[in-house]
Enzyme design. Sequence first.
Site, PDB file in Angstrom:
ATOM      1  N   HIS A  56     -15.132  16.716 -14.164  1.00  0.00           N
ATOM      2  CA  HIS A  56     -14.338  15.953 -13.192  1.00  0.00           C
ATOM      3  C   HIS A  56     -13.844  16.829 -12.041  1.00  0.00           C
ATOM      4  CE1 HIS A  56     -10.658  17.277 -15.519  1.00  0.00           C
ATOM      5  NE2 HIS A  56     -10.149  17.286 -14.295  1.00  0.00           N
ATOM      6  N   ASP A 101     -17.083  16.197 -20.443  1.00  0.00           N
ATOM      7  CA  ASP A 101     -16.345  16.610 -19.255  1.00  0.00           C
ATOM      8  C   ASP A 101     -16.489  18.110 -19.020  1.00  0.00           C
ATOM      9  OD1 ASP A 101     -14.813  16.300 -16.969  1.00  0.00           O
ATOM     10  OD2 ASP A 101     -12.910  16.563 -18.019  1.00  0.00           O
ATOM     11  N   ASN A 150      -5.025  22.957 -13.425  1.00  0.00           N
ATOM     12  CA  ASN A 150      -5.366  23.761 -14.608  1.00  0.00           C
ATOM     13  C   ASN A 150      -6.726  23.374 -15.180  1.00  0.00           C
ATOM     14  OD1 ASN A 150      -2.021  24.068 -15.344  1.00  0.00           O
ATOM     15  ND2 ASN A 150      -3.373  25.810 -15.678  1.00  0.00           N
ATOM     16  N   SER A 151      -7.231  22.210 -14.809  1.00  0.00           N
ATOM     17  CA  SER A 151      -8.487  21.720 -15.383  1.00  0.00           C
ATOM     18  C   SER A 151      -9.598  22.746 -15.226  1.00  0.00           C
ATOM     19  CB  SER A 151      -8.914  20.418 -14.698  1.00  0.00           C
ATOM     20  OG  SER A 151      -8.018  19.377 -14.991  1.00  0.00           O
ATOM     21  N   ILE A 174     -25.677   1.148 -31.258  1.00  0.00           N
ATOM     22  CA  ILE A 174     -24.754   0.076 -31.640  1.00  0.00           C
ATOM     23  C   ILE A 174     -23.509   0.135 -30.768  1.00  0.00           C
ATOM     24  CG2 ILE A 174     -25.506   0.009 -34.054  1.00  0.00           C
ATOM     25  CD1 ILE A 174     -22.991   1.642 -34.762  1.00  0.00           C
TER      26      ILE A 174
END
Length: 296
Positions: free
Chosen positions: A16, A46, A128-129, A189
């Site tokens: 992201h 991510d 901080n990501s 499924i």
Amino acid sequence: MYKKNGNTAYVVTNNHVVSGSSKLEVILSSGKKINAKIVGTDATTDLAVLKINAANVSTVASFGNSNQIEAGQSVLAIGSPLGSDYATSVTEGIISAKKRTVQVQDNSGSTTGNASVIQTDAAINPGNSGGPLINLAGQVIGINSMKLSSDEEGTSVEGMGFSIPSNEVVSVINQLVKNGKITRPALGIELVGLDNISAAQQKSILKVPSSVTKGIVVMKILSPSAAGNAGLKKYDVITELDGEKVTDEAKLKDALYKHKIGDSVSVKYYRGGDLKTATIKLSESTSSLSSESSSE
């Protein structure tokens, strides 16, 4: 930076962080900015891998074993909260839980999957990501990915940050460097956890024995469907995959992702009150894990 190979250095961050970007730069500890290129990304976990010129890279980080961490263990989070003015900020906390299942969302707020993550109370803020969660030996045991600031009713919370475990990070980034993408096996499924079904519906619709309290309910057979080809149907309740107990979606994913596309795995499931077994030949995933009524 976690790897240096000749003139190239590799950087792990969050998907992201780089999604939708037209230009990427990596800021070194010296403050020098270097252009970066995307090697590969994976929205499900991510994670993303970038590459830069290694001329100014002298040291790379090492990964620890995230399976060996314990709740209560001290950790440090490193990042650049609120932008480069606060680069290399460090916060300290503990591991609150070794494994939580949380939703992964893209920049538009759409859920792209579920992730099994480390929960920590070390302060993790916007910016901080993609930064490391490290143990006191200096080893990276997680990649900081998100924080929970409020619940669905708007109640504010603090000290709830989440990091992608290093063992999963290493597996994903090695595949991204090798192939530029991740391919995963799937059952084909749509599913929901048995504990999300009311007791009355468990009895009247699913007809599972009262002793069965955990499992995965097949809500829809997709097309194509590896599970459908093996004979599974709507409202079957999966309780075991490849000899491992399937108590929730995270356990199903853990068991499933140990295999490759084309592998055959055994599955145990309840249809009504009867316990049945089948062998499923895994196909390629056509969609990511999501939350309730998720696709698998």
